[in-house]
Design an enzyme around this catalytic site. Sequence first.
Site, PDB file in Angstrom:
ATOM      1  N   ASP A 108      36.950  42.331  41.011  1.00 25.69           N
ATOM      2  CA  ASP A 108      38.350  41.979  40.828  1.00 25.69           C
ATOM      3  C   ASP A 108      39.328  43.450  40.821  1.00 25.69           C
ATOM      4  O   ASP A 108      40.258  43.020  41.424  1.00 25.69           O
ATOM      5  CB  ASP A 108      38.316  41.502  39.275  1.00 25.69           C
ATOM      6  CG  ASP A 108      39.640  40.602  39.148  1.00 25.69           C
ATOM      7  OD1 ASP A 108      40.306  40.303  40.244  1.00 25.69           O
ATOM      8  OD2 ASP A 108      39.935  40.161  38.117  1.00 25.69           O
ATOM      9  N   HIS A 155      43.243  39.309  31.671  1.00 23.08           N
ATOM     10  CA  HIS A 155      44.111  40.790  32.521  1.00 23.08           C
ATOM     11  C   HIS A 155      45.185  41.192  31.133  1.00 23.08           C
ATOM     12  O   HIS A 155      45.601  40.242  30.672  1.00 23.08           O
ATOM     13  CB  HIS A 155      44.911  39.778  33.571  1.00 23.08           C
ATOM     14  CG  HIS A 155      44.083  39.835  34.759  1.00 23.08           C
ATOM     15  ND1 HIS A 155      44.146  40.807  35.888  1.00 23.08           N
ATOM     16  CD2 HIS A 155      42.718  39.271  35.172  1.00 23.08           C
ATOM     17  CE1 HIS A 155      42.972  40.685  36.790  1.00 23.08           C
ATOM     18  NE2 HIS A 155      42.287  39.538  36.581  1.00 23.08           N
ATOM     19  N   CYS A 169      48.249  43.574  40.184  1.00 19.75           N
ATOM     20  CA  CYS A 169      48.491  42.838  40.866  1.00 19.75           C
ATOM     21  C   CYS A 169      49.287  43.575  42.394  1.00 19.75           C
ATOM     22  O   CYS A 169      50.169  44.290  42.148  1.00 19.75           O
ATOM     23  CB  CYS A 169      49.743  41.805  40.372  1.00 19.75           C
ATOM     24  SG  CYS A 169      50.718  40.843  41.712  1.00 19.75           S
TER      25      CYS A 169
HETATM   26 ZN    ZN Z   1      40.899  38.766  37.381  1.00 14.71          ZN
END
Ligand code: ZN
Length: 308
Positions: free
Chosen positions: A15, A211, A242
């Site tokens: 991630d 997050h 992001c």
């Molecule tokens: Zn994530």
Amino acid sequence: MNGRDVRICEVGPRDGLQNLPIIVSTETKLALIDALVAAGVPEIDAGSFVPAKVVPQFGDAEAVFAHALRHTGVRIGALVPNEKGAERALAAGVKNLFFVVSASEAHNQANVRRTVEEQVAAFRALRKRIDASGERIHLVGAIATAFGCSISGRVPERAVRDLAIALAKAGADEIGLADTVGYGNPPLVKAIVAGVRADLGPAMPLRLHLHDTLGLGLANVYAGLEAGIRTFDASVSGLGGCPFAPGARGNVVTEDLVFMLEELGLSTGIDLDRLLATRAILAAAIPAEHLTGHLHEAGIPRALRRAA
Ligand code: ZN
């Protein structure tokens, strides 16, 4: 190491890297994985089996997993978005698969270009195919956007619970609840965990993936702990922001999470100093604006250090 109160799954290599605007070398990924293992991390999400043309960062997934899987005693997992990805992961020898389904219909369409129902059907088919092969594979039904969606905003609790029920019926060994975009808050985390727990019963393992986009990451962990969760995903140096919001925080910072858990008297089996040492590996390869973490900024106050 046995006797952990809380199990942390490090998702930095997956991630954390997937949204970076730069490609991290295979060498750096392997060094990071080795350092995480040396720190005592029990579980590592080491990459994604997605087409390299969609996410070039994971074009070297086979090489990364070939190396990561040499670490026995550590659970090495892979994210898979569809059957093709799952086949690649299985061929690479991965035994822990995170199959992603979004609770938000709009997000699922954007992510895998299918309806939620179609994605659940694909999960069911994968389970059958694995069971027919006789392989022992830990298959996690990973529910994305369980606490909110960047496209459709709030996601109804019922949609999350129904999806968890569907994935459990389809043969999930574990259910992951992911705050993919970081819109969760403590009461919401408590409510959804309690609802899913009530639906699935005490035997189904649950994990939280949180997050820190809006600064509520650790507060949401605390809410999860109070709701009975003992497995959390996190990312070293808070990687995982992001791509469309420069400077946005990523996953809950593993180092800060370990520190908080220790302050709560909960053991993780992770050596915090060794975990903090992963920063040097990342800093050599990744621009500083993508690296965060309170402990990195403040250091561990000498007065709070415990005798070893
Ligand atoms: Zn994530």
